[in-house]
Design a protein around this motif. Structure first.
Motif, PDB file in Angstrom:
ATOM      1  N   GLY A  93      51.443 -23.365 -28.779  1.00  0.00           N
ATOM      2  CA  GLY A  93      50.474 -24.133 -29.560  1.00  0.00           C
ATOM      3  C   GLY A  93      50.378 -25.551 -29.031  1.00  0.00           C
ATOM      4  O   GLY A  93      51.399 -26.220 -28.864  1.00  0.00           O
ATOM      5  N   THR A  96      44.811 -30.520 -29.444  1.00  0.00           N
ATOM      6  CA  THR A  96      43.673 -30.730 -28.548  1.00  0.00           C
ATOM      7  C   THR A  96      43.772 -32.005 -27.718  1.00  0.00           C
ATOM      8  O   THR A  96      43.440 -31.988 -26.527  1.00  0.00           O
ATOM      9  CB  THR A  96      42.363 -30.736 -29.364  1.00  0.00           C
ATOM     10  N   PHE A 122      47.166 -21.350 -27.928  1.00  0.00           N
ATOM     11  CA  PHE A 122      46.299 -21.731 -29.050  1.00  0.00           C
ATOM     12  C   PHE A 122      46.179 -23.251 -29.042  1.00  0.00           C
ATOM     13  O   PHE A 122      47.168 -23.955 -28.898  1.00  0.00           O
ATOM     14  CB  PHE A 122      46.886 -21.270 -30.382  1.00  0.00           C
ATOM     15  N   GLY A 124      44.266 -26.688 -31.057  1.00  0.00           N
ATOM     16  CA  GLY A 124      43.518 -27.111 -32.234  1.00  0.00           C
ATOM     17  C   GLY A 124      44.146 -28.322 -32.898  1.00  0.00           C
ATOM     18  O   GLY A 124      45.035 -28.977 -32.341  1.00  0.00           O
ATOM     19  N   ASN A 126      46.407 -30.429 -35.691  1.00  0.00           N
ATOM     20  CA  ASN A 126      47.811 -30.240 -36.042  1.00  0.00           C
ATOM     21  C   ASN A 126      48.009 -29.257 -37.192  1.00  0.00           C
ATOM     22  O   ASN A 126      48.957 -28.467 -37.182  1.00  0.00           O
ATOM     23  CB  ASN A 126      48.438 -31.592 -36.402  1.00  0.00           C
ATOM     24  N   TYR A 128      46.250 -26.698 -37.946  1.00  0.00           N
ATOM     25  CA  TYR A 128      46.042 -25.346 -37.422  1.00  0.00           C
ATOM     26  C   TYR A 128      47.300 -24.871 -36.693  1.00  0.00           C
ATOM     27  O   TYR A 128      47.759 -23.734 -36.885  1.00  0.00           O
ATOM     28  CB  TYR A 128      44.836 -25.354 -36.488  1.00  0.00           C
ATOM     29  N   ILE A 129      47.873 -25.747 -35.871  1.00  0.00           N
ATOM     30  CA  ILE A 129      49.102 -25.409 -35.156  1.00  0.00           C
ATOM     31  C   ILE A 129      50.238 -25.153 -36.156  1.00  0.00           C
ATOM     32  O   ILE A 129      51.030 -24.221 -35.992  1.00  0.00           O
ATOM     33  CB  ILE A 129      49.499 -26.536 -34.188  1.00  0.00           C
ATOM     34  N   LYS A 130      50.305 -25.972 -37.202  1.00  0.00           N
ATOM     35  CA  LYS A 130      51.336 -25.792 -38.225  1.00  0.00           C
ATOM     36  C   LYS A 130      51.220 -24.412 -38.871  1.00  0.00           C
ATOM     37  O   LYS A 130      52.229 -23.705 -39.043  1.00  0.00           O
ATOM     38  CB  LYS A 130      51.203 -26.877 -39.294  1.00  0.00           C
ATOM     39  N   ASP A 131      50.023 -24.014 -39.234  1.00  0.00           N
ATOM     40  CA  ASP A 131      49.817 -22.710 -39.881  1.00  0.00           C
ATOM     41  C   ASP A 131      50.246 -21.572 -38.959  1.00  0.00           C
ATOM     42  O   ASP A 131      50.888 -20.610 -39.400  1.00  0.00           O
ATOM     43  CB  ASP A 131      48.352 -22.544 -40.286  1.00  0.00           C
ATOM     44  N   LEU A 132      49.908 -21.674 -37.681  1.00  0.00           N
ATOM     45  CA  LEU A 132      50.282 -20.624 -36.733  1.00  0.00           C
ATOM     46  C   LEU A 132      51.796 -20.552 -36.555  1.00  0.00           C
ATOM     47  O   LEU A 132      52.363 -19.460 -36.426  1.00  0.00           O
ATOM     48  CB  LEU A 132      49.601 -20.860 -35.383  1.00  0.00           C
ATOM     49  N   GLU A 220      36.393 -35.089 -39.604  1.00  0.00           N
ATOM     50  CA  GLU A 220      37.298 -33.990 -39.268  1.00  0.00           C
ATOM     51  C   GLU A 220      38.331 -34.394 -38.229  1.00  0.00           C
ATOM     52  O   GLU A 220      39.460 -33.918 -38.248  1.00  0.00           O
ATOM     53  CB  GLU A 220      36.480 -32.804 -38.749  1.00  0.00           C
ATOM     54  N   ASN A 221      37.952 -35.256 -37.298  1.00  0.00           N
ATOM     55  CA  ASN A 221      38.895 -35.659 -36.263  1.00  0.00           C
ATOM     56  C   ASN A 221      38.652 -37.115 -35.875  1.00  0.00           C
ATOM     57  O   ASN A 221      37.677 -37.739 -36.291  1.00  0.00           O
ATOM     58  CB  ASN A 221      38.785 -34.748 -35.036  1.00  0.00           C
TER      59      ASN A 221
END
Length: 304
Positions: A93, A96, A122, A124, A126, A128-132, A220-221
Motif C-alpha cells: 500500500g 499517492t 494499491f 490512494g 491514507n 484507504y490504505i488504513k482500511d486495506l 478531498e485532498n
C-alpha cells in the motif's frame, strides 16, 4: 509438515473465514478446505470448528497459530540463504504523494533484485490504505504515524516531513517559521478528519490552548486545497509534500508551521512478517526512501 499448508492455515485463522482467506490467497474455497483437512490429518487433531458464519480455532488450532509464525520464519531464513529470488507475491500500500520518488523507484528495484516476486500495489489516500491494512489485504504499507494499531502491525519510522502553511499572496506574509497561532488567523481549507495533517494541527493547537482552525472548506485532498488558496477561494491551508523555491512559483506565501512534522511509518502485517518476499520488500523500501531523501527528490523530508 508442508509450509504452504501452514501459511494457508494462518490466513484462515487471521480472517476467521475460509471463504475470505481463499479469496485473499487466490484459490477456490473447496481447494482451501481440502488443504485444511490435509493439515489436520497431518497434525492428527482438529484445528478448526466450522460454523455457519466463519470458523473458530480449537485449542490445538490456537497452539499451532501461536507457534507456526516462528517456525515459518526459521524456514524462510533457510530458504533465503539458499535463494535470493523467492517466487512469492507481496501486496503493498502506497500513499499517492510518494508515487514518483518512492513507488516507481521501488518497482524498478524489485524487478532488478527479486524478479520472481510478484508485486500487487494499491495506491490512494491514507484512510484507504488504513482500511486495506485492517482488512488484511496488504502485507506492507507506508502510512502516517498512529494510523494503525501497533498490536497488529510492526511499525518502522522511515521519514518525516514538516507541516507547511500556505497562504494566499494578498494577505500578510507570515514568518518563514510561522507560529501555531498563524493557523488560526484566517479561514482554512483542509481535508476532514481523520486526515493526518489536520489531526496533528488540531491536537497541537489544543495542547497550546489555542482555538481550533476555522476550516471553512474540506476538499478531498491537498492538491485541491492548494488550488483553492492559490485562486483566492480560501485564505490558507496546511499540508505536507509540496515545497516550492519561492512564493511566485507557488502563487502563495509558504512557511513551516509551529515546528510540526508528519512522521511516515512502514507498517508490516505481523502475521506475515516471516515471508521472504516481504522481508526483501521492506529492505528495498527503506533503501529507496533513504536514496530519495539524500538526493532531495523527496523535497523537505528527512530520514528518521
Amino acid at each position: 509438515m508442508n509450509t504452504q499448508l501452514l501459511e494457508n492455515f494462518l490466513r484462515v485463522a487471521e480472517f476467521g473465514s475460509i471463504n475470505r482467506a481463499a479469496k485473499e490467497i487466490g484459490v477456490t474455497q473447496p481447494a482451501l478446505s481440502r488443504a485444511l483437512v490435509e493439515l489436520e490429518r497431518d497434525i492428527g487433531r482438529p484445528l478448526l470448528i466450522r460454523r455457519r458464519r466463519g470458523v473458530a480455532l480449537t485449542n490445538a488450532g490456537q497452539l499451532l497459530a501461536d507457534r507456526a509464525p516462528e517456525l515459518l520464519q526459521h524456514t524462510a531464513a533457510i530458504r533465503e540463504e539458499l535463494s535470493d529470488e523467492p517466487a512469492t507475491q507481496v501486496v503493498i500500500g502506497m500513499p499517492t504523494p510518494v508515487r514518483d520518488h518512492v513507488t516507481v523507484p521501488l518497482i524498478n528495484e524489485m524487478r532488478a533484485a527479486a524478479p520472481k516476486t510478484k508485486l500487487r500495489i494499491f495506491e490512494g489516500f491514507n484512510i484507504y490504505i488504513k482500511d486495506l491494512l485492517n482488512q488484511g489485504v496488504l502485507d506492507i504499507a507506508i502510512v502516517p504515524e498512529k494510523l494503525v494499531s501497533v498490536a497488529d502491525f510492526e511499525q518502522i519510522p522511515i521519514a518525516c516531513e514538516p507541516i507547511i502553511l500556505f497562504r494566499k499572496l494578498g494577505l500578510p506574509q507570515p514568518d518563514d517559521e510561522a507560529g501555531l497561532e498563524e493557523a488560526t488567523r484566517y479561514p482554512m481549507a483542509m481535508p476532514g478528519r481523520p486526515n493526518a495533517v489536520r489531526t496533528i494541527l488540531e491536537d497541537a493547537l489544543k495542547a497550546a490552548r489555542l482555538p481550533a482552525p476555522d476550516v471553512v472548506l474540506e476538499p478531498e485532498n491537498m492538491e485541491i486545497a492548494h488550488t483553492l488558496v492559490r485562486s483566492g477561494c480560501v485564505d490558507q491551508c496546511a499540508a505536507v509534500g509540496r515545497v516550492f523555491d519561492n512564493p511566485q512559483q507557488a502563487g502563495m506565501w509558504i512557511s513551516t508551521l509551529g515546528g510540526l512534522e508528519l512522521r511516515w511509518m512502514l507498517a508490516i502485517n505481523r502475521h506475515r512478517s516471516h515471508m521472504i518476499g516481504l522481508r526483501k520488500t521492506r529492505s528495498l523500501i527503506e533503501k529507496v526512501v533513504s536514496r530519495a531523501i539524500s538526493e532531495q527528490r523527496w523535497a523537505g523530508a528527512r530520514q528518521i
